[in-house]
Design an enzyme around this catalytic site. Structure first.
Site, PDB file in Angstrom:
ATOM      1  N   ASP A  11       9.015  -2.758  -2.240  1.00  0.00           N
ATOM      2  CA  ASP A  11       7.708  -2.068  -2.305  1.00  0.00           C
ATOM      3  C   ASP A  11       7.838  -1.026  -3.214  1.00  0.00           C
ATOM      4  O   ASP A  11       8.582   0.003  -2.710  1.00  0.00           O
ATOM      5  CB  ASP A  11       7.131  -1.782  -0.964  1.00  0.00           C
ATOM      6  CG  ASP A  11       6.777  -2.980  -0.180  1.00  0.00           C
ATOM      7  OD1 ASP A  11       6.861  -4.278  -0.659  1.00  0.00           O
ATOM      8  OD2 ASP A  11       6.687  -3.014   1.063  1.00  0.00           O
ATOM      9  N   ASP A 130      -1.559 -12.193   2.104  1.00  0.00           N
ATOM     10  CA  ASP A 130      -1.370 -11.109   3.503  1.00  0.00           C
ATOM     11  C   ASP A 130      -2.010 -11.698   4.760  1.00  0.00           C
ATOM     12  O   ASP A 130      -3.186 -11.521   4.685  1.00  0.00           O
ATOM     13  CB  ASP A 130      -1.738  -9.860   2.924  1.00  0.00           C
ATOM     14  CG  ASP A 130      -0.883  -9.201   1.867  1.00  0.00           C
ATOM     15  OD1 ASP A 130       0.363  -9.601   1.743  1.00  0.00           O
ATOM     16  OD2 ASP A 130      -1.286  -8.385   1.264  1.00  0.00           O
TER      17      ASP A 130
END
Length: 257
Positions: A11, A130
């Site tokens: 990330d 997600d």
């Protein structure tokens, strides 16, 4: 039988690799290129890079580090973050990415999946989802703009419906990010992943919850996923990738060493 894949996830925020818990409270864990090179040397099969605030802040993943990563590693890698046009996707691929992943932009404009597939072919189009388990309704729902806690919002989509929609539009692979499990290292959500596997005809990557080698074995043998993505266990040195792959091989999971 195709070998299963181990995929470290990096990330990225403000040019650094970060890691949070359940998509919150991110801390810096390292620099992009050295971490990528380390994982390539440690037998990772592939890398995924998420510029986690790009979509929420209406910008696109920075091409400068994409090209630096491409120069340093010899394994496939995928980039994501704010890509919402053919031109932006073409640029990232030209700078060395093997695949591009879209998540929030596809929720805002589902036709983007069709256009990217028509232009580049489905093999390099990954959809990130997600997914959040809502205990009140006992259902799995898709969230958007999750890289910024203040910008995160609910969508109209239930996870199963969105999985079917993105396949119909031409994605080549799905990464299912299970938000409730993210960063807590208590194991993958086998129930949800098996449910998605039953309706998913493209390669499925599990994301969220890895804490032990046994968790990887469970997700491959019980959920039937094609790849397992993890971050904190690799960033923090809790699990070494080559040792993990040998453990999985010893337990009957096909791996490339």
């Amino acid at each position: 039988m195709l070998a299963k894949r181990i995929v470290p996830c990096l990330d990225v925020r403000d040019g650094k690799v970060v890691k949070g818990v359940q998509f919150r409270n991110h801390e810096i864990v390292g620099d992009i290129v050295p971490l990528a090179a380390r994982y390539a040397a440690e037998s990772a099969d592939e890398l995924v890079f998420y510029d986690i605030t790009a979509s929420a802040h209406d910008r696109v993943v920075d091409k400068s580090w994409v090209s630096r990563v491409a120069e340093q590693i010899d394994i496939p890698f995928c980039v994501a973050g704010g890509i919402k046009s053919i031109e932006q996707a073409r640029e990232k691929l030209a700078f060395g990415a093997d695949k591009i992943s879209i998540n929030s932009p596809a929720l805002s404009d589902p036709g983007l999946i069709d256009r990217l597939q028509d232009e580049f072919g489905r093999q390099c189009i990954v959809i990130g989802i997600d997914s959040y388990y809502d205990a009140d309704t006992d259902s799995y729902k898709v969230k958007q703009f999750t890289g910024d806690e203040a910008a995160t919002k609910d969508t109209q989509w239930y996870t199963q419906d969105w999985v079917e929609e993105v396949q119909r539009r031409g994605c080549g692979e799905i990464v299912l990010n299970v938000m409730n499990q993210d960063g807590v290292r208590q194991g993958y959500d086998i129930k949800q992943l098996a449910m998605v596997r039953a309706i998913c005809d493209v390669p499925l990557i599990a994301s969220g919850g890895a804490g032990t080698m046994e968790h990887f074995l469970e997700v491959f043998t019980q959920a039937g996923v094609d790849a397992a993505l993890a971050a904190s266990v690799f960033h923090k040195g809790i699990i070494e990738i080559e040792a993990l792959k040998r453990y999985l091989l010893d337990n009957g999971v096909q791996m490339r060493l």
